[in-house]
Design a protein around this motif. Sequence first.
Motif, mmCIF file in Angstrom:
data_model
loop_
_atom_site.group_PDB
_atom_site.id
_atom_site.type_symbol
_atom_site.label_atom_id
_atom_site.label_comp_id
_atom_site.label_asym_id
_atom_site.label_seq_id
_atom_site.Cartn_x
_atom_site.Cartn_y
_atom_site.Cartn_z
ATOM 1 N N GLY A 64 0.825 -1.208 0.000
ATOM 2 C CA GLY A 64 0.000 0.000 0.000
ATOM 3 C C GLY A 64 0.854 1.250 0.000
ATOM 4 O O GLY A 64 1.802 1.375 -0.775
ATOM 5 N N ASP A 65 0.554 2.170 0.926
ATOM 6 C CA ASP A 65 1.333 3.406 1.013
ATOM 7 C C ASP A 65 2.485 3.288 2.001
ATOM 8 O O ASP A 65 3.136 4.283 2.326
ATOM 9 C CB ASP A 65 0.429 4.587 1.385
ATOM 10 N N GLY A 66 2.736 2.075 2.480
ATOM 11 C CA GLY A 66 3.807 1.852 3.445
ATOM 12 C C GLY A 66 3.314 1.809 4.875
ATOM 13 O O GLY A 66 3.879 1.107 5.713
ATOM 14 N N SER A 67 2.257 2.557 5.169
ATOM 15 C CA SER A 67 1.673 2.568 6.511
ATOM 16 C C SER A 67 0.496 1.610 6.623
ATOM 17 O O SER A 67 0.274 0.997 7.666
ATOM 18 C CB SER A 67 1.207 3.984 6.882
ATOM 19 N N GLN A 68 -0.261 1.489 5.541
ATOM 20 C CA GLN A 68 -1.376 0.551 5.512
ATOM 21 C C GLN A 68 -1.521 -0.025 4.112
ATOM 22 O O GLN A 68 -1.150 0.604 3.120
ATOM 23 C CB GLN A 68 -2.679 1.212 5.960
ATOM 24 N N GLY A 69 -2.037 -1.249 4.059
ATOM 25 C CA GLY A 69 -2.211 -1.916 2.779
ATOM 26 C C GLY A 69 -3.540 -2.639 2.718
ATOM 27 O O GLY A 69 -4.341 -2.590 3.661
ATOM 28 N N ASP A 70 -3.774 -3.328 1.606
ATOM 29 C CA ASP A 70 -5.022 -4.057 1.412
ATOM 30 C C ASP A 70 -4.918 -5.468 1.980
ATOM 31 O O ASP A 70 -3.887 -6.142 1.836
ATOM 32 C CB ASP A 70 -5.357 -4.155 -0.080
ATOM 33 N N ASP A 71 -5.985 -5.913 2.599
ATOM 34 C CA ASP A 71 -6.084 -7.286 3.092
ATOM 35 C C ASP A 71 -6.410 -8.196 1.905
ATOM 36 O O ASP A 71 -7.527 -8.199 1.398
ATOM 37 C CB ASP A 71 -7.182 -7.363 4.153
ATOM 38 N N VAL A 72 -5.410 -8.958 1.462
ATOM 39 C CA VAL A 72 -5.591 -9.868 0.324
ATOM 40 C C VAL A 72 -5.416 -11.324 0.776
ATOM 41 O O VAL A 72 -4.988 -12.177 0.007
ATOM 42 C CB VAL A 72 -4.615 -9.526 -0.821
ATOM 43 N N THR A 73 -5.763 -11.588 2.025
ATOM 44 C CA THR A 73 -5.541 -12.911 2.606
ATOM 45 C C THR A 73 -6.211 -14.013 1.796
ATOM 46 O O THR A 73 -5.607 -15.063 1.533
ATOM 47 C CB THR A 73 -6.064 -12.955 4.054
ATOM 48 N N GLN A 74 -7.457 -13.790 1.393
ATOM 49 C CA GLN A 74 -8.187 -14.841 0.686
ATOM 50 C C GLN A 74 -7.492 -15.212 -0.615
ATOM 51 O O GLN A 74 -7.445 -16.393 -0.984
ATOM 52 C CB GLN A 74 -9.626 -14.387 0.411
ATOM 53 N N ASN A 75 -6.928 -14.239 -1.302
ATOM 54 C CA ASN A 75 -6.217 -14.530 -2.547
ATOM 55 C C ASN A 75 -4.856 -15.168 -2.287
ATOM 56 O O ASN A 75 -4.435 -16.081 -3.002
ATOM 57 C CB ASN A 75 -6.043 -13.249 -3.362
ATOM 58 N N VAL A 76 -4.163 -14.698 -1.268
ATOM 59 C CA VAL A 76 -2.831 -15.220 -0.964
ATOM 60 C C VAL A 76 -2.900 -16.680 -0.520
ATOM 61 O O VAL A 76 -1.979 -17.466 -0.775
ATOM 62 C CB VAL A 76 -2.151 -14.337 0.101
ATOM 63 N N ARG A 77 -3.987 -17.067 0.114
ATOM 64 C CA ARG A 77 -4.134 -18.462 0.546
ATOM 65 C C ARG A 77 -4.096 -19.436 -0.633
ATOM 66 O O ARG A 77 -3.809 -20.619 -0.450
ATOM 67 C CB ARG A 77 -5.455 -18.637 1.311
ATOM 68 N N THR A 78 -4.382 -18.958 -1.837
ATOM 69 C CA THR A 78 -4.385 -19.845 -3.004
ATOM 70 C C THR A 78 -2.981 -20.128 -3.526
ATOM 71 O O THR A 78 -2.806 -21.005 -4.370
ATOM 72 C CB THR A 78 -5.214 -19.232 -4.155
#
Length: 337
Positions: A165-179
């Motif tokens: 993301g911007d270094g301080s916060q990012g997107d939760d992509v857990t569901q995709n990363v689990r694949t």
Amino acid sequence: MNWPSWPCSQLVPSVLIVGGQVKTEQEARIDELRKQIREHDRRYYNDAAPTISDREYDRLLDELKQLEAKNTHYITPDSPTQRVGGEPLDGFRKVEHAYPMLSIDNTYNREDLKKWIERCQEALGDPIDQDGTLPGGYLAEPKIDGVAINLRYEQGLLALATTRGDGSQGDDVTQNVRTIRSIPLRLQNSENTSIPEVVEIRGEIFMPNFEFERINESFSAAGQEGFANPRNATAGTLKLLDSETVAQRKLQFLAHGRGEVLGYESATQSEFLSALGSWGIPTNPLTKPCQGIHEIWELIQEFDTHRSNLTYGVDGVVIKVDPLDLQERLGTTSRFP
């Protein structure tokens, strides 16, 4: 009463006692299949030394799916069958990083590299010798042209995956990363290194060149415009809302750093990378220790010579101070480690 007799080979128990817990034969087989599949994942993605064919692997996975379908009460979130999520997401929530994910500063020639080493030594108060030697040395690794990711494991289980993301916060992509099969859903137990209470593992998710070509060919056949490069393909894939589509694209992951860590200590970056390998996390086998500007520059030239042989895109070489206490003493600028 006369009991019938059967050959010993036919006396197969339907219930097993494991560690004081009663397990059915099917539950015990589920445990064994999960163990085998995780081990084959490690051999394939971490060691690059698979011991079974793709067909044999698929056969194990299919058997596990069938057994879990009959024993739904025994399905666990870290099972190899649970990589693909259910309903497509509506969007991605923002997550604050426990520690900022900073960009990497750039140098473009040997003179810039020499100045960076001198700044490191001046900040540490160490004498600067002609070769730029630093106590504890450096690590050099290819800078993969992918998408930076932070994997958070809690009690050994993958709990969260967030983009830079911007270094301080990012997107939760857990569901995709689990694949992504090179990312374990559960860290493996290690005889030498205990699994931390919390460990954040940072690295790059990338699309191998052959997969990028396959996807673009499929787009072209459908009359659609493909991706400009593998990095764009990786970023676009991670932002898809349907994890089933993500699973069809063969994304991979290599770790290179750490965020928050509770319950584990290491003295050096290289020691931490070694621990990751023992937990089943893939790291780049091309990472090498080096000492002094001459050795660093030779490694950079060596990487440049062989980069065309790699199966993924590389846009440089990352040089890191190896001792973690020296990294802490050096600190960061507002943007760069």
